[in-house]
Design a protein around this motif. Structure first.
Motif, PDB file in Angstrom:
ATOM      1  N   GLY A 147       1.389   3.453  12.923  1.00 10.45           N
ATOM      2  CA  GLY A 147       1.094   3.945  11.583  1.00 10.45           C
ATOM      3  C   GLY A 147      -0.224   3.380  11.116  1.00 10.45           C
ATOM      4  O   GLY A 147      -0.497   2.190  11.298  1.00 10.45           O
ATOM      5  N   THR A 148      -1.071   4.219  10.545  1.00 11.45           N
ATOM      6  CA  THR A 148      -2.349   3.782   9.995  1.00 11.45           C
ATOM      7  C   THR A 148      -2.198   3.587   8.490  1.00 11.45           C
ATOM      8  O   THR A 148      -1.738   4.489   7.788  1.00 11.45           O
ATOM      9  N   GLU A 149      -2.583   2.414   8.010  1.00 11.86           N
ATOM     10  CA  GLU A 149      -2.400   2.118   6.594  1.00 11.86           C
ATOM     11  C   GLU A 149      -3.330   2.959   5.725  1.00 11.86           C
ATOM     12  O   GLU A 149      -4.530   3.018   5.958  1.00 11.86           O
ATOM     13  N   LEU A 150      -2.762   3.581   4.711  1.00 12.32           N
ATOM     14  CA  LEU A 150      -3.527   4.392   3.779  1.00 12.32           C
ATOM     15  C   LEU A 150      -3.775   3.654   2.470  1.00 12.32           C
ATOM     16  O   LEU A 150      -4.881   3.695   1.924  1.00 12.32           O
ATOM     17  N   VAL A 151      -2.755   2.985   1.948  1.00 16.47           N
ATOM     18  CA  VAL A 151      -2.904   2.241   0.696  1.00 16.47           C
ATOM     19  C   VAL A 151      -1.862   1.136   0.663  1.00 16.47           C
ATOM     20  O   VAL A 151      -0.732   1.305   1.123  1.00 16.47           O
ATOM     21  N   SER A 152      -2.260  -0.021   0.128  1.00 11.71           N
ATOM     22  CA  SER A 152      -1.351  -1.169   0.023  1.00 11.71           C
ATOM     23  C   SER A 152      -1.677  -1.926  -1.261  1.00 11.71           C
ATOM     24  O   SER A 152      -2.549  -1.529  -2.040  1.00 11.71           O
ATOM     25  N   THR A 153      -0.974  -3.024  -1.473  1.00  6.12           N
ATOM     26  CA  THR A 153      -1.136  -3.801  -2.696  1.00  6.12           C
ATOM     27  C   THR A 153      -2.585  -4.226  -2.906  1.00  6.12           C
ATOM     28  O   THR A 153      -3.246  -4.730  -1.991  1.00  6.12           O
ATOM     29  N   THR A 154      -3.067  -3.989  -4.127  1.00  5.95           N
ATOM     30  CA  THR A 154      -4.394  -4.445  -4.518  1.00  5.95           C
ATOM     31  C   THR A 154      -4.410  -4.665  -6.023  1.00  5.95           C
ATOM     32  O   THR A 154      -4.029  -3.770  -6.792  1.00  5.95           O
ATOM     33  N   GLY A 155      -4.796  -5.830  -6.457  1.00  2.00           N
ATOM     34  CA  GLY A 155      -4.854  -6.128  -7.882  1.00  2.00           C
ATOM     35  C   GLY A 155      -3.513  -5.930  -8.566  1.00  2.00           C
ATOM     36  O   GLY A 155      -2.485  -6.426  -8.118  1.00  2.00           O
ATOM     37  N   ARG A 156      -3.522  -5.166  -9.658  1.00  5.71           N
ATOM     38  CA  ARG A 156      -2.285  -4.935 -10.406  1.00  5.71           C
ATOM     39  C   ARG A 156      -1.376  -3.913  -9.750  1.00  5.71           C
ATOM     40  O   ARG A 156      -0.230  -3.740 -10.156  1.00  5.71           O
ATOM     41  N   PHE A 157      -1.879  -3.244  -8.713  1.00  2.61           N
ATOM     42  CA  PHE A 157      -1.119  -2.190  -8.041  1.00  2.61           C
ATOM     43  C   PHE A 157      -0.305  -2.801  -6.897  1.00  2.61           C
ATOM     44  O   PHE A 157      -0.779  -2.938  -5.770  1.00  2.61           O
ATOM     45  N   VAL A 158       0.927  -3.163  -7.189  1.00  2.00           N
ATOM     46  CA  VAL A 158       1.780  -3.857  -6.223  1.00  2.00           C
ATOM     47  C   VAL A 158       2.748  -2.867  -5.574  1.00  2.00           C
ATOM     48  O   VAL A 158       3.359  -2.042  -6.254  1.00  2.00           O
ATOM     49  N   GLY A 159       2.870  -2.958  -4.256  1.00  2.00           N
ATOM     50  CA  GLY A 159       3.872  -2.193  -3.536  1.00  2.00           C
ATOM     51  C   GLY A 159       3.794  -0.691  -3.691  1.00  2.00           C
ATOM     52  O   GLY A 159       4.818  -0.041  -3.961  1.00  2.00           O
ATOM     53  N   PRO A 160       2.627  -0.074  -3.508  1.00  2.00           N
ATOM     54  CA  PRO A 160       2.559   1.383  -3.620  1.00  2.00           C
ATOM     55  C   PRO A 160       3.369   2.058  -2.517  1.00  2.00           C
ATOM     56  O   PRO A 160       3.286   1.686  -1.346  1.00  2.00           O
ATOM     57  N   GLY A 161       4.166   3.064  -2.907  1.00  2.00           N
ATOM     58  CA  GLY A 161       4.998   3.756  -1.923  1.00  2.00           C
ATOM     59  C   GLY A 161       5.866   4.808  -2.576  1.00  2.00           C
ATOM     60  O   GLY A 161       5.635   5.215  -3.706  1.00  2.00           O
ATOM     61  N   GLY A 162       6.901   5.227  -1.847  1.00  2.00           N
ATOM     62  CA  GLY A 162       7.743   6.319  -2.329  1.00  2.00           C
ATOM     63  C   GLY A 162       6.949   7.599  -2.511  1.00  2.00           C
ATOM     64  O   GLY A 162       7.212   8.401  -3.399  1.00  2.00           O
ATOM     65  N   GLN A 163       5.995   7.819  -1.625  1.00  2.00           N
ATOM     66  CA  GLN A 163       4.980   8.855  -1.793  1.00  2.00           C
ATOM     67  C   GLN A 163       5.484  10.239  -1.386  1.00  2.00           C
ATOM     68  O   GLN A 163       6.429  10.392  -0.620  1.00  2.00           O
ATOM     69  N   GLU A 164       4.786  11.228  -1.924  1.00  2.00           N
ATOM     70  CA  GLU A 164       4.917  12.611  -1.484  1.00  2.00           C
ATOM     71  C   GLU A 164       3.544  13.262  -1.555  1.00  2.00           C
ATOM     72  O   GLU A 164       2.614  12.710  -2.152  1.00  2.00           O
ATOM     73  N   VAL A 165       3.447  14.441  -0.953  1.00  2.00           N
ATOM     74  CA  VAL A 165       2.236  15.242  -1.063  1.00  2.00           C
ATOM     75  C   VAL A 165       2.575  16.518  -1.826  1.00  2.00           C
ATOM     76  O   VAL A 165       3.699  17.013  -1.765  1.00  2.00           O
ATOM     77  N   PHE A 166       1.598  17.018  -2.571  1.00  2.00           N
ATOM     78  CA  PHE A 166       1.773  18.293  -3.263  1.00  2.00           C
ATOM     79  C   PHE A 166       0.420  18.966  -3.369  1.00  2.00           C
ATOM     80  O   PHE A 166      -0.630  18.326  -3.208  1.00  2.00           O
ATOM     81  N   MET A 167       0.438  20.265  -3.632  1.00  2.00           N
ATOM     82  CA  MET A 167      -0.796  21.033  -3.712  1.00  2.00           C
ATOM     83  C   MET A 167      -1.170  21.269  -5.171  1.00  2.00           C
ATOM     84  O   MET A 167      -0.333  21.625  -6.001  1.00  2.00           O
ATOM     85  N   ARG A 168      -2.461  21.042  -5.468  1.00  2.00           N
ATOM     86  CA  ARG A 168      -2.998  21.222  -6.814  1.00  2.00           C
ATOM     87  C   ARG A 168      -4.294  21.998  -6.687  1.00  2.00           C
ATOM     88  O   ARG A 168      -5.243  21.532  -6.058  1.00  2.00           O
TER      89      ARG A 168
END
Length: 321
Positions: free
Chosen positions: A261-282
């Motif tokens: 798995g290639t890391e896309l986004v992880s904890t940085t500053g106030r943004f802790v534990g990013p996850g539970g993601q989905e994709v959608f079209m806009r």
């Protein structure tokens, strides 16, 4: 009517900003629908709430300012207690997609740390962003896992490709599975068998979402621990394949079936534990939606939206801010 249509089109074509959300953005496991009148979010229900822990919703005219619109009506679906033999405290990780004008809302029912679990489905033929709780019909059980199975039937995500459709799902145990479904009913085809597409051999992996882009398929997953506020270690990973069924590889060529798995986004500053993601079209372009635990707000889970950008055939998002 023409003026109203132009106003709505303008709102939906808001600048592609990942930051600056306003209003009520407290959310966990977000999923986004984009009907003609704005944006609607669906998320994990509130444990022990008087609404039975039903899926929570929010509405936004522009994808920036969000307001709470409450839980879906009806409480915990009637089939759940009969099927599981217990009543879960809330509904987890809903995932909404649209096919031929009908919205399909998959959801999970279980108890923490166990795989005695089920995935259910609701449908809505006339979803409105302003009233996202209205018009849903529960279609009942889609998939089931039991103690002793090598998978966990939670965290569903539907992808349509051409004339076919699949449901990805799974958390911990032996990882993420994929099964072909009937595009109209949303249920598994009679002769379809689920297959694994990602695994960490029992370590934490969940929240699959698949995006088709320029002839490739991208599997997004969350690694490590969610649900611990500022103690969470969630991070979003991605792999790529030539077919929806895989094999998915990371940038280094390691199969996601072997822990890659290639890391896309992880904890940085106030943004802790990013996850539970989905994709959608806009506006015809892919976006990533996920929650993070806001360190500046005691670890409250917050909504984050980001346009997906591309570099050498791999997705990227701008640094969190």
């Amino acid at each position: 009517m023409r003026l109203l249509a132009l106003l709505v089109a303008g709102l939906l074509a808001a600048p592609a900003l990942a930051q600056g959300l306003t209003g009520n953005i407290a959310i966990h496991d977000p999923s986004i629908a984009v009907p003609s009148d704005g944006f609607a979010s669906f998320a994990t229900g509130v444990e022990g709430a008087s609404d039975g822990g039903q899926i929570r919703t929010k509405t936004s005219p522009d994808g920036v300012d969000w307001q709470e619109t409450g839980a879906l009506p009806g409480g915990m679906p009637a089939w759940v207690e009969t099927e599981l033999g217990f009543t879960p405290k809330n509904i987890w990780a809903p995932a909404v997609t649209e096919h031929n004008g009908t919205h399909y809302l998959y959801y999970s029912v279980s108890s923490f740390g166990k795989n005695d679990s089920a995935i259910g489905l609701m449908t809505n033929a006339a979803l409105k962003a302003k009233t996202p709780t209205e018009g849903w019909t529960d279609q009942g059980l889609v998939l089931r896992s039991r103690a002793g199975d090598d998978f966990n039937a939670i965290d569903p995500f539907r992808i349509d490709s051409g004339t076919k459709a699949w449901l990805a799902f799974g958390s911990f145990w032996n990882g993420i599975k994929l099964i072909e479904i009937d595009p109209q009913t949303g249920m598994p085809l009679p002769d379809s068998e689920a297959q694994f597409i990602a695994s960490r051999q029992g370590d934490a992996i969940d929240a699959p979402a698949i995006l088709e882009h320029e002839g490739k398929f991208y599997l997004f997953v969350s690694f490590d621990a969610c649900c611990g506020g500022i103690g969470s270690s969630y991070r979003i990973m991605v792999g790529r394949a030539d077919a929806v069924t895989g094999p998915y590889l990371d940038k280094a060529g390691k199969p996601l079936l072997e822990g890659g798995g290639t890391e896309l986004v992880s904890t940085t500053g106030r943004f802790v534990g990013p996850g539970g993601q989905e994709v959608f079209m806009r506006n015809g372009e892919p976006w990533l939606v996920f929650h993070f635990y806001n360190k500046d707000d005691g670890g409250t889970p917050n909504l984050y939206l980001a346009p997906i950008k591309w570099a050498d055939g791999w997705p990227e998002i701008d640094p969190l801010q």
